[in-house]
Structure formats: structure tokens, C-alpha cells
Design a protein around this motif. Structure first.
Motif, mmCIF file in Angstrom:
data_model
loop_
_atom_site.group_PDB
_atom_site.id
_atom_site.type_symbol
_atom_site.label_atom_id
_atom_site.label_comp_id
_atom_site.label_asym_id
_atom_site.label_seq_id
_atom_site.Cartn_x
_atom_site.Cartn_y
_atom_site.Cartn_z
ATOM 1 N N ASP A 274 0.849 -1.182 0.000
ATOM 2 C CA ASP A 274 0.000 0.000 0.000
ATOM 3 C C ASP A 274 0.896 1.246 0.000
ATOM 4 O OD1 ASP A 274 -1.746 2.080 0.419
ATOM 5 O OD2 ASP A 274 -2.600 1.286 2.285
ATOM 6 N N PRO A 275 0.837 2.068 -1.014
ATOM 7 C CA PRO A 275 1.714 3.254 -1.065
ATOM 8 C C PRO A 275 1.401 4.263 0.030
ATOM 9 C CG PRO A 275 0.086 3.334 -2.835
ATOM 10 C CD PRO A 275 -0.029 1.980 -2.210
ATOM 11 N N HIS A 276 0.228 4.134 0.645
ATOM 12 C CA HIS A 276 -0.167 5.052 1.717
ATOM 13 C C HIS A 276 0.032 4.441 3.106
ATOM 14 C CE1 HIS A 276 -1.804 7.565 -1.436
ATOM 15 N NE2 HIS A 276 -2.599 6.580 -1.835
ATOM 16 N N GLN A 277 0.708 3.311 3.170
ATOM 17 C CA GLN A 277 0.955 2.663 4.455
ATOM 18 C C GLN A 277 1.736 3.603 5.373
ATOM 19 O OE1 GLN A 277 2.500 -1.449 4.433
ATOM 20 N NE2 GLN A 277 4.171 -0.753 5.746
ATOM 21 N N PRO A 278 1.338 3.708 6.662
ATOM 22 C CA PRO A 278 2.081 4.578 7.577
ATOM 23 C C PRO A 278 3.481 4.026 7.838
ATOM 24 C CG PRO A 278 0.490 3.254 8.787
ATOM 25 C CD PRO A 278 0.213 3.021 7.325
ATOM 26 N N ALA A 279 4.379 4.883 8.260
ATOM 27 C CA ALA A 279 5.739 4.469 8.613
ATOM 28 C C ALA A 279 6.083 5.076 9.973
ATOM 29 C CB ALA A 279 6.732 4.936 7.549
ATOM 30 N N ASN A 280 6.524 4.228 10.893
ATOM 31 C CA ASN A 280 6.764 4.713 12.253
ATOM 32 C C ASN A 280 8.220 5.069 12.518
ATOM 33 O OD1 ASN A 280 8.055 2.217 12.524
ATOM 34 N ND2 ASN A 280 7.242 1.843 14.564
ATOM 35 N N LEU A 281 9.004 5.225 11.466
ATOM 36 C CA LEU A 281 10.424 5.501 11.668
ATOM 37 C C LEU A 281 10.643 6.822 12.401
ATOM 38 C CD1 LEU A 281 13.291 4.431 11.073
ATOM 39 C CD2 LEU A 281 13.257 5.847 8.997
ATOM 40 N N TRP A 282 9.963 7.869 11.946
ATOM 41 C CA TRP A 282 10.163 9.197 12.530
ATOM 42 C C TRP A 282 9.025 9.595 13.468
ATOM 43 C CZ3 TRP A 282 14.960 10.335 11.663
ATOM 44 C CH2 TRP A 282 15.569 9.916 10.484
ATOM 45 N N GLU A 283 7.819 9.157 13.160
ATOM 46 C CA GLU A 283 6.653 9.471 13.987
ATOM 47 C C GLU A 283 5.913 8.175 14.313
ATOM 48 O OE1 GLU A 283 6.085 12.417 15.102
ATOM 49 O OE2 GLU A 283 7.578 13.463 13.869
#
Length: 337
Positions: A274-283
Motif C-alpha cells: 500500500d503506497p499510503h501505508q504509515p511508517a513509524n520511523l520518525w513518527e
């Protein structure tokens, strides 16, 4: 344990989701006083409520484990509000799913700061309080990847290898000083957690844990057991962990080639990412949404592991094996007469 389970003060980093969340629930059932450290407000609030419903006392503390001052301040708050810390579980991590050449230097650094230095900072905050009392246990939640690197997870593997070396060095120092503070490590297999929905990924398809997959409750049970029995230097969870570590010790070059052939496809589903998948690296991904402990792979995840029992009772198994071997040798001698 020197402290009754109901009286224990336990700190868990990465407690808002996944394995940390499952560990928090297990301590809640025991009636412990549980401090939950993570970044995501929604995940933390839900985890705290689960601990309370289970019968424990919960204290949610928003913190970025990559910042030592925040971790140390959180430890001070825990001791003010809950009491002296008995157990500290380091579990917080982040990662990037991508070939090494597609990971930015700042991303690699962030994974290292959270997944490795977060453990260092948590351990330091715990030790500064445990050592003067000569009491306490630190559990480092590790992985088979602490011994065996795999493709597409170079940043995570590097951090887990670092945790392994750091923990071994610390354990030697504690033994040298005859300290009653203990540290142990729990090496996990692939676990069905939300990380595959929120980790930064540059893969073409949706990321998945390398089968066989285990539920986070399997890991949580082993982690709590390790905290209760910290005399062992480490515990292995899952037959796949044992097989991987043994194979890597015996034939690492062969394993290199096997993983080069299978490691890319085994870490991806057939579904596009999913190109809109969240990423928790920074937030934090669970700032406004609670992901819970489980990921998307409930239908494929194992709810138990016989190997966990074997890891916890290896002395009895080795003794049994020695007795059996002696019996075979005696029988062979009798037959030769």
C-alpha cells in the motif's frame, strides 16, 4: 524471584503494540505494576487499559527511547509513582524493509538509535537504579537475526547484532562484580505483530514475517519466564530460531546462499504494498490509531512452541540425553559379550 509477582514493578519499552503489548498484558494478569514506554498515545492508552482490566496497575509514559534523557526521566517517574523497578524489558524497535542500497544514511542511523541505542539507554537507566540496591533483572528482547543477518533488513539485523554483543559484555561485567542484578536475552522467531503494517518499506509487495510465524503471546510467555529465571544467558523461542542459529553456526556460507535465493520472496506476500501505508520511523504510527498486539497473519500464526519448553528445560533434556546415551553404550557392551 525476590519480589512477589503482584508486587513487581515492571518497565516495558515498545509497550504500545506487538510483543511489548502482549508482555504488558501478561504482567497485568499477574497483578504487577506495569510502566508502559512508547511514543504512540493511542497505543499506550489502550495498552494501559488492557493492563488494568487484567488486574494490574498501569502507568503510560510517552517516550522516544532514542533519547537517553527521556528514558532516564521516565525511569525516575516510574520509581516515584510505582516504586523501585524490579524488571526492565527492552523491546522497542523500528526498521526499514529495503535493500541496503535503498536505505538513506539518516534512516539507517534512526533504526540504530532506536533499536540498539534504545536498549543501551534503557539498560543504563535501569542499572543506575538497580545496582545500588543490588537487585533487578533486565531482559533484552532479541531475535534470531541477532546472530543471522537476512536480506532486506540490514539496519535491523545490524542493530540486533549490536544488542547481542553489548549484552554479552554487560553480563560479563555483572558476573565479575558478583552483582545480583541479572541480564538475559530472549531470541525470537518471526512474530505476527503490526510492524508489517507500519514499518517503512520500499518493497514492491506487502512485507511479511518469514514463516513459520508465531503469535506475540508465545513470545510474551517466554519473556516473562526469562525475567523470572534470569540465570540463563539467553532463551530461544521457536523451532525456526533454534534451526537458524544452529545452521548458522555449522554452515554459515551455505545459509548465505540459501537466504540469497529465498530471503526476498519469503519476506513479501503476493499483495502489492500500500503506497499510503504509515511508517513509524520518525513518527509513531499508533499516535491516533491503536494497532494492538497482532498483525495480519492470525490465520498462519502458531499459538504455542514446543521449543520454548525445551529452551527453558535444556538442563533436564541434556541430562536425559546423557542417561539415554549411557544406556545405549551399556547395552552395546553387553551385546558384544
Amino acid at each position: 524471584m525476590g519480589t512477589r509477582a503482584r508486587d513487581q514493578v515492571v518497565v516495558i519499552t515498545g509497550a504500545s503494540g506487538g510483543v511489548g503489548r502482549a508482555v504488558a498484558r501478561r504482567y497485568g494478569v499477574r497483578g504487577a505494576r506495569v510502566a508502559l514506554l512508547a511514543r504512540g498515545e493511542a497505543g499506550l492508552a489502550a495498552a494501559a487499559e488492557e493492563v488494568r482490566r487484567a488486574g494490574g496497575t498501569a502507568l503510560a509514559v510517552p517516550v522516544d527511547v532514542a533519547e537517553f534523557d527521556e528514558v532516564d526521566a521516565a525511569a525516575a517517574r516510574v520509581e516515584r509513582e510505582l516504586g523501585p523497578i524490579d524488571v526492565w524489558v527492552n523491546d522497542a524497535f523500528t526498521s526499514v524493509f529495503a535493500p541496503f542500497t535503498e536505505i538513506e544514511p539518516k534512516e539507517f542511523r534512526r533504526v540504530t538509535e532506536v533499536t540498539y541505542l534504545g536498549y543501551v539507554y534503557g539498560t543504563k537507566a535501569a542499572l543506575s537504579r538497580m545496582l545500588p540496591r543490588d537487585h533487578g533483572t533486565i531482559v533484552q528482547v532479541g531475535s534470531a537475526l541477532a546472530y543471522r543477518g537476512i536480506p532486506l533488513q540490514s539496519a535491523y539485523c545490524g542493530a540486533k547484532h549490536a544488542v547481542q554483543g553489548f549484552n554479552e559484555a554487560l553480563r560479563c561485567e555483572l558476573l565479575h562484580n558478583r552483582s545480583h542484578v541479572r541480564t538475559t536475552m530472549v531470541q525470537l522467531p518471526a512474530v505476527n505483530t503490526p510492524q508489517f503494517d507500519w514499518v517503512l518499506s520500499r518493497l514492491r509487495r506487502h512485507a511479511q514475517p518469514v514463516p513459520p510465524i508465531y503469535q506475540p503471546e508465545v513470545a510474551a510467555k517466554a519473556i516473562v519466564y526469562a525475567a523470572d529465571h534470569p540465570g540463563r544467558r539467553e532463551y530461544w523461542v521457536g523451532a525456526s530460531t533454534a534451526a537458524t542459529l544452529i545452521a548458522n553456526a555449522v554452515a554459515p556460507g551455505l545459509l548465505d546462499r540459501y537466504l540469497a535465493r529465498t530471503g526476498f520472496t519469503s519476506q513479501q506476500t503476493s499483495q502489492p504494498r500500500d503506497p499510503h501505508q504509515p511508517a513509524n520511523l520518525w513518527e509513531p504510527a499508533d499516535e491516533n490509531v491503536d494497532y494492538g498486539a497482532h498483525g495480519d497473519f492470525d490465520d498462519r500464526a502458531h499459538t504455542r512452541s514446543a521449543q520454548v519448553w525445551a529452551s527453558q528445560h535444556h538442563t533436564a533434556l541434556l541430562s536425559g540425553a546423557a542417561v539415554a546415551a549411557a544406556g545405549v553404550m551399556t547395552a552395546a557392551r553387553l551385546l558384544r559379550r
